[in-house]
Design a protein around this motif. Structure first.
Motif, mmCIF file in Angstrom:
data_model
loop_
_atom_site.group_PDB
_atom_site.id
_atom_site.type_symbol
_atom_site.label_atom_id
_atom_site.label_comp_id
_atom_site.label_asym_id
_atom_site.label_seq_id
_atom_site.Cartn_x
_atom_site.Cartn_y
_atom_site.Cartn_z
ATOM 1 N N SER A 156 17.385 124.369 -0.957
ATOM 2 C CA SER A 156 16.918 125.444 -0.083
ATOM 3 C C SER A 156 18.008 125.993 0.833
ATOM 4 C CB SER A 156 15.739 124.960 0.773
ATOM 5 O OG SER A 156 16.125 123.846 1.568
ATOM 6 N N ASP A 157 19.126 125.264 1.014
ATOM 7 C CA ASP A 157 20.193 125.782 1.867
ATOM 8 C C ASP A 157 21.385 126.211 1.024
ATOM 9 O OD1 ASP A 157 21.713 123.546 1.205
ATOM 10 O OD2 ASP A 157 21.087 122.425 2.967
ATOM 11 N N ALA A 207 18.416 120.104 17.641
ATOM 12 C CA ALA A 207 17.594 119.918 16.439
ATOM 13 C C ALA A 207 16.702 118.688 16.564
ATOM 14 C CB ALA A 207 18.484 119.803 15.210
ATOM 15 N N CYS A 239 21.893 134.888 16.068
ATOM 16 C CA CYS A 239 20.514 134.401 16.156
ATOM 17 C C CYS A 239 19.930 134.758 17.529
ATOM 18 C CB CYS A 239 20.464 132.882 15.946
ATOM 19 S SG CYS A 239 20.877 132.369 14.271
ATOM 20 N N ALA A 243 15.437 128.107 17.991
ATOM 21 C CA ALA A 243 14.737 127.775 16.747
ATOM 22 C C ALA A 243 15.379 128.489 15.568
ATOM 23 C CB ALA A 243 13.264 128.153 16.856
ATOM 24 N N GLU A 244 15.718 129.764 15.765
ATOM 25 C CA GLU A 244 16.379 130.521 14.701
ATOM 26 C C GLU A 244 17.775 129.963 14.434
ATOM 27 O OE1 GLU A 244 17.738 135.128 13.630
ATOM 28 O OE2 GLU A 244 16.575 134.711 15.457
ATOM 29 N N ILE A 246 18.775 126.820 14.802
ATOM 30 C CA ILE A 246 18.634 125.561 14.054
ATOM 31 C C ILE A 246 18.340 125.838 12.587
ATOM 32 C CG2 ILE A 246 17.192 123.500 13.793
ATOM 33 C CD1 ILE A 246 16.892 123.569 16.896
ATOM 34 N N SER A 247 17.451 126.806 12.332
ATOM 35 C CA SER A 247 17.110 127.165 10.953
ATOM 36 C C SER A 247 18.318 127.738 10.227
ATOM 37 C CB SER A 247 15.967 128.178 10.952
ATOM 38 O OG SER A 247 15.683 128.616 9.642
ATOM 39 N N TYR A 248 19.052 128.609 10.901
ATOM 40 C CA TYR A 248 20.235 129.248 10.315
ATOM 41 C C TYR A 248 21.315 128.217 9.959
ATOM 42 C CZ TYR A 248 24.499 132.094 10.055
ATOM 43 O OH TYR A 248 25.691 132.648 9.652
ATOM 44 N N THR A 249 21.617 127.342 10.910
ATOM 45 C CA THR A 249 22.687 126.370 10.687
ATOM 46 C C THR A 249 22.293 125.315 9.650
ATOM 47 O OG1 THR A 249 21.910 125.164 12.649
ATOM 48 C CG2 THR A 249 23.775 126.676 12.929
ATOM 49 N N ALA A 250 21.006 125.025 9.551
ATOM 50 C CA ALA A 250 20.552 124.111 8.503
ATOM 51 C C ALA A 250 20.723 124.759 7.135
ATOM 52 C CB ALA A 250 19.094 123.726 8.730
ATOM 53 N N LYS A 251 20.364 126.036 7.027
ATOM 54 C CA LYS A 251 20.479 126.766 5.764
ATOM 55 C C LYS A 251 21.908 126.808 5.272
ATOM 56 C CE LYS A 251 19.845 131.355 3.717
ATOM 57 N NZ LYS A 251 19.459 132.764 3.952
#
Length: 259
Positions: A156-157, A207, A239, A243-244, A246-251
């Motif tokens: 997914s990332d 995170a 971002c 929250a955005e 964390i999602s961005y850096t995880a991706k």
């Protein structure tokens, strides 16, 4: 196994069928993943063997890659992934293989995922696993034997995960033991800047759900400094919220870097 290129650059063809069958047997991969087995000669940049299952993977026949060779395959890579391959993955692999005796090359399996364009121009994510074939004249391998299969629906990332595994006997069976693993963050454009080590420390605590005050206590710095780090990361990644971020850096694999 005499699987070497001769001085004229002839393909590494001797006993290739036996090598392919041996490699297939060791992989024990489920048929539903439609693995594509390949044998590549580095001296000619030509594929000696490619499974017909490559049509299901990329929409091209085996004959297409046998004719076009390695350069055509490389041209279909995502540029960001190809950059990481050349800067990080291949140099590590070559340095590692040089520490081994040639008789041990096939005891190690190297893996990484990357994105590649199929026949209709879409990027899919594939996992490539391979072993090097030694060249008796030099300390540089003369080719690789490996498999490629589609993991688009399981990844997914955008990060590239690199591993090195040693094949060892356990209770009469061969198993692969991971001896090296690295997650490479992937940046889509040159305007994206790599987050600093201190910012990464803050990001990981964010995170985990910690507040700025709690993070300040963990890192022994002021809350204002923590908030400044958060603002800089939001600016670098474009971002709007934590929250955005964390999602961005995880991706992009940044959040998991050096974990």
């Amino acid at each position: 196994m005499q699987l070497m290129a001769d001085s004229s650059g002839t393909k590494i063809q001797k006993e290739s069928a036996q090598l392919i069958e041996r490699f297939r047997g060791h992989q024990q991969l489920s048929a539903r993943f439609a693995p594509v087995t390949f044998l590549l000669d580095y001296t000619t940049k030509k594929y000696i063997y490619v499974d017909q299952t490559c049509f299901g993977l990329l929409g091209y026949t085996a004959e297409y890659f046998l004719e076009k060779g390695l350069d055509e395959y490389k041209n279909r890579w995502h540029p960001s992934d190809y950059d990481i391959l050349n800067r990080e993955i291949i140099p590590y692999n070559i340095n590692f293989i040089r520490t081994l005796s040639k008789s041990r090359y096939t005891d190690f399996v190297f893996s990484y995922n990357h994105r590649i364009q199929n026949a209709i121009g879409e990027y899919i994510t594939v996992l490539q696993r391979y072993s090097y074939i030694p060249d008796e004249r030099t300390d540089i391998p003369c080719g690789v034997i490996g498999v490629v299969f589609d993991i688009t629906h399981f990844k997914s990332d955008l990060s590239m995960v690199q591993t090195t595994e040693e094949t060892i006997p356990v209770n009469g069976e061969l198993v692969n033991k991971v001896v090296y693993k690295k997650i490479h963050p992937v940046f889509e454009t040159f305007t994206q800047q790599i987050i600093s080590k201190r910012e990464l420390d803050v990001l990981k605590y964010l995170a985990d759900g910690l507040s700025s005050k709690q993070i300040a206590g963990k890192l022994n710095i002021s809350i204002n400094t923590i908030n400044n780090h958060r603002k800089k990361m939001l600016l670098k990644t474009n971002c709007k919220s934590s929250a955005e971020l964390i999602s961005y850096t995880a991706k992009h694999g940044i959040l998991h870097e050096n974990k």
